[in-house]
Design a protein around this motif. Structure first.
Motif, PDB file in Angstrom:
ATOM      1  N   MET A   1       0.822  -1.208   0.000  1.00  0.00           N
ATOM      2  CA  MET A   1       0.000   0.000   0.000  1.00  0.00           C
ATOM      3  C   MET A   1       0.856   1.259   0.000  1.00  0.00           C
ATOM      4  SD  MET A   1      -1.136   2.632   2.167  1.00  0.00           S
ATOM      5  CE  MET A   1      -0.942   2.009   3.830  1.00  0.00           C
ATOM      6  N   SER A   2       1.902   1.271   0.817  1.00  0.00           N
ATOM      7  CA  SER A   2       2.788   2.436   0.879  1.00  0.00           C
ATOM      8  C   SER A   2       3.477   2.681  -0.460  1.00  0.00           C
ATOM      9  CB  SER A   2       3.840   2.239   1.980  1.00  0.00           C
ATOM     10  OG  SER A   2       3.232   2.032   3.232  1.00  0.00           O
ATOM     11  N   ALA A   3       3.886   1.601  -1.155  1.00  0.00           N
ATOM     12  CA  ALA A   3       4.544   1.750  -2.451  1.00  0.00           C
ATOM     13  C   ALA A   3       3.593   2.336  -3.485  1.00  0.00           C
ATOM     14  CB  ALA A   3       5.079   0.401  -2.918  1.00  0.00           C
ATOM     15  N   VAL A   4       2.340   1.888  -3.488  1.00  0.00           N
ATOM     16  CA  VAL A   4       1.356   2.423  -4.432  1.00  0.00           C
ATOM     17  C   VAL A   4       1.086   3.898  -4.154  1.00  0.00           C
ATOM     18  CG1 VAL A   4      -1.027   2.243  -5.244  1.00  0.00           C
ATOM     19  CG2 VAL A   4       0.302   0.167  -4.828  1.00  0.00           C
ATOM     20  N   VAL A   5       0.912   4.246  -2.888  1.00  0.00           N
ATOM     21  CA  VAL A   5       0.668   5.647  -2.530  1.00  0.00           C
ATOM     22  C   VAL A   5       1.879   6.512  -2.882  1.00  0.00           C
ATOM     23  CG1 VAL A   5       0.253   7.226  -0.595  1.00  0.00           C
ATOM     24  CG2 VAL A   5      -0.996   5.061  -0.735  1.00  0.00           C
ATOM     25  N   PHE A   6       3.076   5.981  -2.653  1.00  0.00           N
ATOM     26  CA  PHE A   6       4.288   6.723  -3.000  1.00  0.00           C
ATOM     27  C   PHE A   6       4.381   6.939  -4.510  1.00  0.00           C
ATOM     28  CE2 PHE A   6       8.946   6.639  -3.937  1.00  0.00           C
ATOM     29  CZ  PHE A   6       9.251   7.868  -3.377  1.00  0.00           C
ATOM     30  N   TRP A   7       4.057   5.905  -5.273  1.00  0.00           N
ATOM     31  CA  TRP A   7       4.052   5.997  -6.737  1.00  0.00           C
ATOM     32  C   TRP A   7       3.116   7.103  -7.205  1.00  0.00           C
ATOM     33  CZ3 TRP A   7       0.392   3.014 -10.221  1.00  0.00           C
ATOM     34  CH2 TRP A   7       0.746   3.141 -11.559  1.00  0.00           C
ATOM     35  N   GLN A   8       1.926   7.135  -6.603  1.00  0.00           N
ATOM     36  CA  GLN A   8       0.960   8.155  -6.996  1.00  0.00           C
ATOM     37  C   GLN A   8       1.372   9.539  -6.518  1.00  0.00           C
ATOM     38  OE1 GLN A   8      -1.724   7.677  -9.104  1.00  0.00           O
ATOM     39  NE2 GLN A   8      -1.469   9.885  -9.043  1.00  0.00           N
ATOM     40  N   SER A   9       1.991   9.630  -5.343  1.00  0.00           N
ATOM     41  CA  SER A   9       2.429  10.929  -4.818  1.00  0.00           C
ATOM     42  C   SER A   9       3.493  11.562  -5.717  1.00  0.00           C
ATOM     43  CB  SER A   9       2.972  10.763  -3.400  1.00  0.00           C
ATOM     44  OG  SER A   9       1.993  10.221  -2.539  1.00  0.00           O
ATOM     45  N   VAL A  10       4.401  10.730  -6.245  1.00  0.00           N
ATOM     46  CA  VAL A  10       5.414  11.235  -7.164  1.00  0.00           C
ATOM     47  C   VAL A  10       4.753  11.788  -8.425  1.00  0.00           C
ATOM     48  CG1 VAL A  10       7.369  10.570  -8.615  1.00  0.00           C
ATOM     49  CG2 VAL A  10       7.214   9.737  -6.270  1.00  0.00           C
ATOM     50  N   ALA A  11       3.715  11.122  -8.913  1.00  0.00           N
ATOM     51  CA  ALA A  11       2.993  11.607 -10.094  1.00  0.00           C
ATOM     52  C   ALA A  11       2.341  12.953  -9.817  1.00  0.00           C
ATOM     53  CB  ALA A  11       1.942  10.583 -10.516  1.00  0.00           C
ATOM     54  N   TRP A  12       1.754  13.124  -8.632  1.00  0.00           N
ATOM     55  CA  TRP A  12       1.169  14.430  -8.284  1.00  0.00           C
ATOM     56  C   TRP A  12       2.240  15.509  -8.210  1.00  0.00           C
ATOM     57  CZ3 TRP A  12      -1.666  11.820  -3.653  1.00  0.00           C
ATOM     58  CH2 TRP A  12      -2.791  11.139  -4.125  1.00  0.00           C
ATOM     59  N   LEU A  13       3.359  15.147  -7.604  1.00  0.00           N
ATOM     60  CA  LEU A  13       4.410  16.139  -7.389  1.00  0.00           C
ATOM     61  C   LEU A  13       4.969  16.660  -8.708  1.00  0.00           C
ATOM     62  CD1 LEU A  13       6.227  17.623  -5.357  1.00  0.00           C
ATOM     63  CD2 LEU A  13       7.778  15.667  -5.444  1.00  0.00           C
ATOM     64  N   TYR A  14       5.200  15.751  -9.665  1.00  0.00           N
ATOM     65  CA  TYR A  14       5.823  16.140 -10.925  1.00  0.00           C
ATOM     66  C   TYR A  14       4.809  16.337 -12.050  1.00  0.00           C
ATOM     67  CZ  TYR A  14      10.209  14.975  -8.673  1.00  0.00           C
ATOM     68  OH  TYR A  14      11.281  14.941  -7.809  1.00  0.00           O
ATOM     69  N   GLN A  15       3.512  16.195 -11.720  1.00  0.00           N
ATOM     70  CA  GLN A  15       2.458  16.402 -12.720  1.00  0.00           C
ATOM     71  C   GLN A  15       2.734  15.595 -13.990  1.00  0.00           C
ATOM     72  OE1 GLN A  15      -0.497  18.569 -12.442  1.00  0.00           O
ATOM     73  NE2 GLN A  15       0.083  18.105 -10.338  1.00  0.00           N
ATOM     74  N   ASN A  16       2.917  14.298 -13.822  1.00  0.00           N
ATOM     75  CA  ASN A  16       3.217  13.422 -14.949  1.00  0.00           C
ATOM     76  C   ASN A  16       2.099  13.449 -15.994  1.00  0.00           C
ATOM     77  OD1 ASN A  16       5.573  12.712 -13.748  1.00  0.00           O
ATOM     78  ND2 ASN A  16       4.911  10.689 -13.080  1.00  0.00           N
ATOM     79  N   THR A  17       2.473  13.207 -17.237  1.00  0.00           N
ATOM     80  CA  THR A  17       1.521  13.285 -18.344  1.00  0.00           C
ATOM     81  C   THR A  17       0.366  12.312 -18.167  1.00  0.00           C
ATOM     82  OG1 THR A  17       3.366  13.862 -19.795  1.00  0.00           O
ATOM     83  CG2 THR A  17       1.296  13.197 -20.850  1.00  0.00           C
ATOM     84  N   TYR A  18       0.669  11.116 -17.667  1.00  0.00           N
ATOM     85  CA  TYR A  18      -0.345  10.086 -17.525  1.00  0.00           C
ATOM     86  C   TYR A  18      -0.790   9.948 -16.069  1.00  0.00           C
ATOM     87  CZ  TYR A  18       1.171   8.873 -22.222  1.00  0.00           C
ATOM     88  OH  TYR A  18       1.475   8.912 -23.544  1.00  0.00           O
ATOM     89  N   MET A  19      -0.838  11.081 -15.377  1.00  0.00           N
ATOM     90  CA  MET A  19      -1.185  11.069 -13.964  1.00  0.00           C
ATOM     91  C   MET A  19      -2.590  10.515 -13.730  1.00  0.00           C
ATOM     92  SD  MET A  19      -1.223  14.317 -11.356  1.00  0.00           S
ATOM     93  CE  MET A  19      -2.504  15.124 -12.314  1.00  0.00           C
ATOM     94  N   GLU A  20      -3.545  10.874 -14.609  1.00  0.00           N
ATOM     95  CA  GLU A  20      -4.916  10.401 -14.430  1.00  0.00           C
ATOM     96  C   GLU A  20      -4.999   8.876 -14.555  1.00  0.00           C
ATOM     97  OE1 GLU A  20      -3.984  12.768 -16.425  1.00  0.00           O
ATOM     98  OE2 GLU A  20      -4.844  14.596 -15.542  1.00  0.00           O
ATOM     99  N   TRP A  21      -4.240   8.319 -15.518  1.00  0.00           N
ATOM    100  CA  TRP A  21      -4.215   6.870 -15.645  1.00  0.00           C
ATOM    101  C   TRP A  21      -3.616   6.223 -14.401  1.00  0.00           C
ATOM    102  CZ3 TRP A  21      -6.748   4.301 -19.304  1.00  0.00           C
ATOM    103  CH2 TRP A  21      -7.104   4.987 -20.461  1.00  0.00           C
ATOM    104  N   GLN A  22      -2.570   6.828 -13.867  1.00  0.00           N
ATOM    105  CA  GLN A  22      -1.982   6.292 -12.638  1.00  0.00           C
ATOM    106  C   GLN A  22      -2.981   6.312 -11.501  1.00  0.00           C
ATOM    107  OE1 GLN A  22       2.537   7.925 -13.101  1.00  0.00           O
ATOM    108  NE2 GLN A  22       1.873   7.273 -11.095  1.00  0.00           N
TER     109      GLN A  22
END
Length: 836
Positions: free
Chosen positions: A209-230
């Protein structure tokens, strides 16, 4: 499969002696392991390097022999986690990490931290496979996660990869995949090891769970192109796992873990998507409240379906989940309130408090399952609103404090069937009172230290008195339990038993009275719990042993003594939750004790080792009782147990031999390098932090890093320095200090020359002509710096930072291929610095 919390006595032991034996064995292992880490961190420079390593290898041998010998005496010993065999092997496993840290400390290797944890986990694999010890499994699971996380964080070789789904997220996906495999293995291998509390599965679930939340937090932080898919994939993973564990496995703890991650990701996605604006804050509040209460409703529904007696109080993890969600909802409610209405008038605050109190009383008298969560929300929001709008924290008035405490008291009195609401109201009332007391003490600087000590001692004694009242008046226990837990939470969570209590106005608070009161309470509680069950001789003897532990060796750590009190009280109340809380608090106390600067590490190590030895002695005295008990548990066939022990013995020997061989060969190679290597002196710049397993050290930076940073982009593209390693050629000056001559990529032919007079780089040339009488040094890029063989630290004994801060140079021993070891530090006259 239905998973339920184990009932009955603590640690599966039916009698006090068995409980004491099992729990004291666990505490002894924790204390001895902590003592080992502190002893290693103390850094004994007066001992020869080989002697230090040999001593720790001998320690591992003793623990392994203890585990093997106990298994021969009691063939079923391996089937239980809390046994002398398992604890001996667990201590050996901790000592393996200490051995690796000691080698790095003694030889100043500068190895990346991930390498220590990775090698540590690999060396434990033979023991894990053969013994299937619960503690070895947990240790390997944690070590592997730490090693992978540190490796992905520092290794630049992974930086060129990208994933189509989410750019630059490969690091987090590796962690997700790793912990997904661990979670699957925890199910597949469950029949092969004993884990009554499902610790392995739930730890793997938490890490996933922590790894998934961390993965998503990095996407929010850097505004990744595919953030919505993540976001969609993260919600799907967490939601599906949470529902599967609740409905198929009926594991409420694992389900609550994944639901917690689902709530974080859903709320974060909504905040990132619509933002926090005046026009959107209402939607944010409605969304977080609806999702949170929906998850709580589902958890409660599954719990009621799995528990035949619905009148039982909710389990601790459901209450914890409930509290966290309610606090988040209240936070968004207050944010919405202030953004819409601005400053809140005191009159409105008081009216809101009274209305909330009226609604709570009405719901209590007219129960409704759809409104059962509303009282806690109303009361949390109203009290938080009052604390802020009425300046309760900054400029408290005793009239306002009395009013708020009285209202909390009314809520506590009328909420007899709502444990969580009672706990929250009691905690808020106690917190408001304590804050008001310390705010008043701020006005009398000259008596601050004494008054603070008296207040904190009184708070502790009040908590202890409340426990005694609950024991004497069992019919009051249900009503007083939330208050007792809130009182203890304030003592621990509020830092009131902290070793380093903050000084106010430059006045230091030593907490002498508090430390003596807490340490004296340990043997007193022990005697109170036992005096009606056993002879006074046994009670007095045990009390004296615990008095030595608490009043001599743990006197400086009041939080650890509080944990011992909770440990004893957990037996008196048959409370498994209190037992686990005591264990967690004890670990936190030891961690704080490690970083406290009040005494030397070697002194702390000796005290903890002696305390662990006393608890181990208690375990040994009760060995006959444990032997009788264990004869009826574990492996039913003793012949099969003996055959199994032959296999276990071979596995222990193989693992032990592997550990000694790897460490011995490593030490031999380093000693050979120090004896035969070429001396190279480099200029350095130190600073002074502390490492967890290796003690005090100076973080080093070398002048060679500055030289390489001056290489112009126009003459050499940055890609030429993107390699993980470089070779530099140096030549000593008149003082013997190395001066840069040239730099070369290890597999390339271009040599960049350094012009010492012009202080700039010359054009590259082919081949190595002109490098005669130079010494090659291999540099590694680590933490944004070029370092000789990655060496970035010099470890020294505690308290000698000021002495070694005089160092101006570092002397390395270097092989013909450029591999280096830091041999010693030198002063401004290029003379060796030795420990004072």
């Amino acid at each position: 499969m239905q998973v339920k919390v184990l009932k009955g006595s603590i640690l599966d032991q039916p009698e006090w002696k068995q409980f004491l034996s099992a729990s004291s064995l666990l505490l002894a292992a924790v204390l001895l392991g902590s003592a080992l880490i502190m002893a290693i961190a103390a850094n004994w420079l007066s001992w020869p390097k080989v002697g230090r390593v040999a001593l720790l290898q001998g320690t591992i041998t003793v623990f392994v022999f203890l585990a093997w010998y106990r298994a021969q005496q009691v063939p079923t010993d391996w089937s239980r986690a809390l046994s002398l065999s398992s604890m001996g092997l667990a201590l050996a496993a901790i000592a393996v990490g200490g051995l690796l840290a000691l080698i790095g400390q003694s030889y100043q290797t500068g190895a990346d931290p991930w390498q220590l944890f990775a090698v540590w986990a690999l060396l434990l694999l033979p023991w894990l496979v053969v013994t299937r010890s619960l503690f070895i499994i947990l240790i390997v699971l944690l070590l592997t996660n730490v090693a992978v996380f540190l490796f992905l964080e520092v290794d630049p070789a992974w930086g060129g990869f990208a994933l189509l789904l989410a750019p630059n997220s490969l690091y987090e996906l590796i962690l997700i995949a790793l912990n997904g495999v661990f979670l699957a293995l925890s199910h597949w291998a469950a029949p092969y090891y004993r884990d009554p509390y499902l610790l392995v599965r739930r730890l793997a679930a938490f890490l996933l769970m922590s790894a998934v939340v961390f993965w998503q937090s990095v996407a929010w932080l850097y505004q990744n192109t595919y953030m919505e898919w993540q976001n969609g994939i993260s919600l799907l993973i967490l939601g599906a796992l949470g529902a599967w564990y609740l409905r198929r496995q009926q594991d409420l703890v694992a389900g609550a873990i994944f639901y917690g991650g689902f709530y974080i990701v859903a709320l974060g996605f909504f905040v990132v998507t619509i933002g926090v604006w005046t026009s959107s804050v209402v939607l944010l509040f409605v969304f977080c409240a609806a999702v949170g209460w929906g998850l709580i409703w589902d958890l409660r529904r599954v719990w009621h379906n799995t528990e035949p007696s619905s009148h039982q109080k909710e389990p601790w993890f459901l209450r914890a989940f409930y509290l966290v969600v309610q606090h988040i909802v209240v936070m968004f409610f207050l944010l919405m309130f202030w953004m819409l209405f601005g400053v809140v008038l005191p009159l409105f605050t008081h009216l809101y408090l009274l209305v909330a109190l009226g609604v709570i009383i009405y719901i209590q008298k007219n129960p409704n399952k759809w409104l059962q969560d509303l009282p806690l929300f109303l009361w949390l929001s109203s009290v938080f609103l009052a604390v802020v709008s009425l300046d309760v924290l900054t400029q408290p008035s005793w009239g306002v404090i009395g009013w708020l405490v009285a209202l909390n008291g009314v809520v506590y009195a009328v909420s007899d069937s709502r444990w969580t609401l009672r706990f929250s109201s009691a905690l808020m009332a106690l917190g408001i009172i304590v804050n008001g007391i310390f705010w008043s003490l701020d006005q009398v600087w000259e008596y601050w230290a004494d008054y603070s000590d008296v207040v904190l001692t009184g708070l502790f004694l009040g908590w202890l008195l409340l426990a005694w009242v609950m024991a004497q008046k069992t019919r009051w226990q249900q009503n007083l339990s939330p208050l007792w837990w809130a009182w203890g939470t304030l003592l621990v969570g509020g830092g009131l038993l902290s070793v380093d209590f903050p000084a106010i106005g430059g006045v230091e608070v030593t907490l002498q009275r508090l430390r003596w009161a807490v340490s004296a309470a340990v043997p007193a509680v022990f005697a109170y719990v036992l005096w009606r069950q056993y002879a006074w001789v046994w009670v007095i003897g045990g009390s004296l042993l615990l008095a030595i532990v608490s009043m001599v060796w743990l006197w400086a750590v009041p939080l650890a003594n509080l944990a011992l009190i909770a440990w004893l009280w957990s037996y008196a109340r048959r409370d498994h939750v209190l037992l686990w809380c005591a264990g967690i608090v004890f670990l936190f106390a030891l961690g704080g004790h490690y970083y406290a600067q009040d005494r030397l590490l070697i002194t702390k190590a000796m005290e903890l080792a002696l305390a662990g030895a006393v608890l181990a002695l208690i375990t040994w005295l009760l060995r006959d009782d444990r032997t009788k008990l264990e004869g009826t548990t574990g492996l039913a066939n003793k012949d099969l147990g003996k055959k199994t022990n032959v296999r276990l013995g071979l596995g222990l020997i193989v693992g032990w031999g592997l550990i000694l061989s790897v460490s011995g060969l490593d030490v031999w190679a380093k000693e050979k390098l120090l004896a035969e290597g070429q001396s190279v002196v480099l200029k350095l710049a130190p600073v002074d932090p502390r490492a967890l397993m290796q003690g005090d050290y100076m973080a080093l930076s070398f002048e060679v890093d500055r030289w390489l940073r001056q290489l112009p982009d126009a003459q050499a593209p940055r890609s030429s320095l993107s390699a993980k390693t470089l070779n530099v050629y140096v030549r000593p000056n008149a003082q013997g200090v190395a001066q840069l001559v040239a730099v070369q990529k290890p597999l390339g032919k271009d040599v960049w020359w350094w012009d010492e007079h012009l202080q700039q780089w010359g054009s590259p040339s082919q081949g190595e002509n002109g490098l005669e009488q130079t010494q090659v040094v291999q540099l590694k890029y680590k933490k944004g710096r070029w370092l000789p063989s990655g060496i970035d630290a010099w470890f020294f004994p505690e308290g000698q930072a000021a002495y070694f801060a005089q160092a101006q140079y570092g002397e390395f021993k270097v092989t013909p291929t450029g591999k280096a070891l830091l041999y010693q530090l030198l002063d401004e006259k290029v003379q060796p610095l030795t420990a004072p």
